[in-house]
Each structure stands twice: as C-alpha cells, then as structure tokens.
Design an enzyme around this catalytic site. Sequence first.
Site, short mmCIF file in Angstrom:
data_model
loop_
_atom_site.label_atom_id
_atom_site.label_comp_id
_atom_site.label_asym_id
_atom_site.label_seq_id
_atom_site.Cartn_x
_atom_site.Cartn_y
_atom_site.Cartn_z
N CYS A 17 0.80 -1.24 0.00
CA CYS A 17 0.00 0.00 0.00
C CYS A 17 0.83 1.28 0.00
O CYS A 17 0.66 2.13 -0.87
CB CYS A 17 -0.94 0.01 1.20
SG CYS A 17 -2.18 -1.30 1.09
N1 NAD Z 1 -3.03 -6.98 0.99
C1 NAD Z 1 -3.62 -5.95 1.57
O1 NAD Z 1 -3.57 -5.83 2.77
C2 NAD Z 1 -4.35 -4.90 0.79
C3 NAD Z 1 -4.99 -3.87 1.49
C4 NAD Z 1 -5.67 -2.90 0.78
C5 NAD Z 1 -5.74 -2.96 -0.60
N2 NAD Z 1 -5.12 -3.98 -1.28
C6 NAD Z 1 -5.22 -4.01 -2.73
O2 NAD Z 1 -5.85 -5.20 -3.16
C7 NAD Z 1 -5.31 -5.60 -4.44
C8 NAD Z 1 -4.83 -7.03 -4.38
O3 NAD Z 1 -3.79 -7.10 -3.39
P1 NAD Z 1 -3.44 -8.47 -2.67
O4 NAD Z 1 -2.47 -8.14 -1.58
O5 NAD Z 1 -4.69 -9.20 -2.30
O6 NAD Z 1 -2.70 -9.23 -3.86
P2 NAD Z 1 -2.31 -10.79 -3.99
O7 NAD Z 1 -1.21 -10.84 -4.95
O8 NAD Z 1 -2.15 -11.40 -2.63
O9 NAD Z 1 -3.63 -11.48 -4.59
C9 NAD Z 1 -4.07 -11.19 -5.88
C10 NAD Z 1 -4.72 -12.41 -6.52
O10 NAD Z 1 -5.11 -12.09 -7.86
C11 NAD Z 1 -4.87 -13.21 -8.71
N3 NAD Z 1 -4.77 -12.74 -10.09
C12 NAD Z 1 -3.74 -12.10 -10.69
N4 NAD Z 1 -4.04 -11.80 -11.97
C13 NAD Z 1 -5.30 -12.25 -12.20
C14 NAD Z 1 -6.18 -12.23 -13.32
N5 NAD Z 1 -5.82 -11.66 -14.47
N6 NAD Z 1 -7.39 -12.80 -13.20
C15 NAD Z 1 -7.78 -13.36 -12.04
N7 NAD Z 1 -6.99 -13.40 -10.93
C16 NAD Z 1 -5.77 -12.86 -11.00
C17 NAD Z 1 -3.59 -13.80 -8.14
O11 NAD Z 1 -3.47 -15.14 -8.51
C18 NAD Z 1 -3.80 -13.62 -6.61
O12 NAD Z 1 -4.48 -14.73 -6.09
C19 NAD Z 1 -4.21 -4.59 -4.78
O13 NAD Z 1 -4.73 -3.60 -5.60
C20 NAD Z 1 -3.86 -4.00 -3.41
O14 NAD Z 1 -3.36 -2.70 -3.53
C21 NAD Z 1 -4.44 -4.95 -0.60
#
Ligand code: NAD
Length: 293
Positions: free
Chosen positions: A220
């Site tokens: 983030c």
């Molecule tokens: N992790 C956090 O605490 C957090 C907090 C706030 C916001 N976010 C936001 O959430 C979003 C995801 O972050 P995350 O940490 O969960 O990421 P992550 O990498 O843990 O998970 C993302 C998932 O998306 C899947 N993926 C990738 N490309 C894909 C596609 N084309 N089609 C379908 N699935 C696909 C991956 O396999 C993975 O399972 C980001 O934008 C991040 O900024 C995350």
Amino acid sequence: NAGHSHIDDVGDPEVGEMLAAGFTSSADENLLDSARTMIICVPTPLSDEGGPDLTAVKGAATTIARHLHTGDLVILESTTYPGTTDEVLRPLLEQGSGLVAGVDFHLAFSPERIDPGNPHYGVANTPKIVGGLTPGCAQAAAALYGKFVDQVVQAKGTREAEMAKLLENTYRHVNIALVNEMAVFCHELGIDLWDAIDCAATKPFGFQAFRPGPGVGGHCIPIDPNYLSYKVRSLGYPFRFVELAQEINDRMPRYIVERAQQLLNTHGQALKNAHILLLGVTYKADIADQRET
Ligand SMILES: NC(=O)c1ccc[n+]([C@@H]2O[C@H](COP(=O)([O-])OP(=O)(O)OC[C@H]3O[C@@H](n4cnc5c(N)ncnc54)[C@H](O)[C@@H]3O)[C@@H](O)[C@H]2O)c1
C-alpha cells in the site's frame, strides 16, 4: 479447497466454516456464468517505468465480460487511480459482453481496507466505502456488503471511492516521510525523536503518531501513492507532496546503512564482511508480506 489457509489473518477453522457453508475456489472461468456478483481484487503493481500496471485488472475484466449477464454486479476492489472503474473497467466489460453498465448490469468500486495483522479491525467492523457508476449500482453494492459488514458508506461515485483509498494511503505515506526526515536531523541535533513523538501523542486531539523507520514496505504505502501522482501528472504538473515523500522514504534504507557503518566504525570495524542481524524483515510485526521490503 483442502481447508488450509496461506493467509495470516484467516485461520484453517474459518476456512473449514466457509467450506461447510458451500464456499469453493476455482480457476475455471465458466463458473462465472452462475455468479450474480463478481469482485475483482487482483494486484495493481507498478510498471517498469514506475506508472500503474493494470494488466491484471484488464485481464480479469476481459474474463468477466465473456460471462456477464443482465442483472449482474461487478465490483473492483483493487487499489487504483481515480477513473479506473469508469474509464478502464467499464469499456472492457461493455465491449466484451454487449451489455451497458448502469443499465444492464451494476458496476461499482469498493476499496479494500484490510489492515493485515490487526487483531481489532477486520472486514466486518471496518466501514466499507462503495461508489457506484449510478445510484442503482451503489445500492446494489451496498446491499451486498451490508450482509457481512457493519457499516457501509456510500461515496458520490466511483472516482470519490477510488480517491478515498488513495487519500488514506497518501496520508500515511506523507506522515511517515515527515517523521523519517525529522529522525535524520533529530539524530544530528541530539534529540530523541521517539520520546518527542510519545509526548506529542498525549494530546487527545489534532495529532496522530507516526514513527520513523528504515523506509516503507508492503503493497500500500510504497506503491499506491504513485497511482495518484501518475494521474496528477496527466494534468501537466506533479503531485509534489507525494513525490517528496517518496524521495525521503526511498532514502531511508541508505541512511540506515550509513548509520550502521558509523556504529561499526566506532567499534573499529568495517562494513565489508561485517555480520549484521536484521530484525523485522517485513514492514510491520506478525505479517508475512515481504513485498517492497
Ligand atoms: N493486501 C492488503 O492488505 C491490501 C490492502 C488494501 C488494498 N489492497 C489491494 O488489493 C489488491 C490485491 O492485493 P493483494 O495483496 O490481495 O494481492 P495478492 O497478490 O495477494 O492477490 C491477488 C490475486 O489475484 C490473482 N490474479 C492475478 N491476476 C489475475 C487475473 N488476471 N485474473 C484473475 N486473478 C488474477 C492472483 O493469482 C492472486 O491470487 C491490490 O490492488 C492492493 O493494492 C491490498
């Protein structure tokens, strides 16, 4: 599906409960045909040039568009710059499905606000912001989240909801940079900044404590503000606060190395070949997220 969680904040017993209630995970896109709601929460990293990389968002949108039906609800939760839902997601969904957003299907943005490792605030008791393409879209998204979130907050539109998330992250990014810059000159001035922060934090209003560190990690804080400065740059001028904060926070790892070097020097040792123990590899305690470490 095997009942094991690889996510810190979700335990195996919770996965077991979900499975018992009918949850299943799959990589088969054809299952989307039977879904009424699709939530996109794919990564939004930076490109090699430092700008937004929306490849995964576009990929997910293209996949969903092939299986979109009248009355469906699509929600983007990935952190991204204001305008993404309307300008990037909507055209891909409409072109791929032949349906019209806000008329044939609902489209909304709802930022993910999870604070990994936080024992007090989870998805249920953290207010959920939703911004719809139309008031009807917002209502559909609010009705969905209202089933498992205590408080749903409706933004004016998708851009306001996208902006709210970036405001939250930029606020932290800038304030961390502020205390990081202070840490450097307080050291020179012989002032214990941590003590000063603890004293300031006793003020019951108008102050929130941020503490210096060896830079910023995780997804983030180091990445998301870049999405906003990219959008601002499209107007022809920079978002100076974010770019300055970036510069200061990026400098911290080098500063830590310099301080370590000085400490070794006082013991007559060189940095080269020194054995150094690093405590705290991730950006905060009790989480396994090593991104941007
Ligand atoms: N992790 C956090 O605490 C957090 C907090 C706030 C916001 N976010 C936001 O959430 C979003 C995801 O972050 P995350 O940490 O969960 O990421 P992550 O990498 O843990 O998970 C993302 C998932 O998306 C899947 N993926 C990738 N490309 C894909 C596609 N084309 N089609 C379908 N699935 C696909 C991956 O396999 C993975 O399972 C980001 O934008 C991040 O900024 C995350």
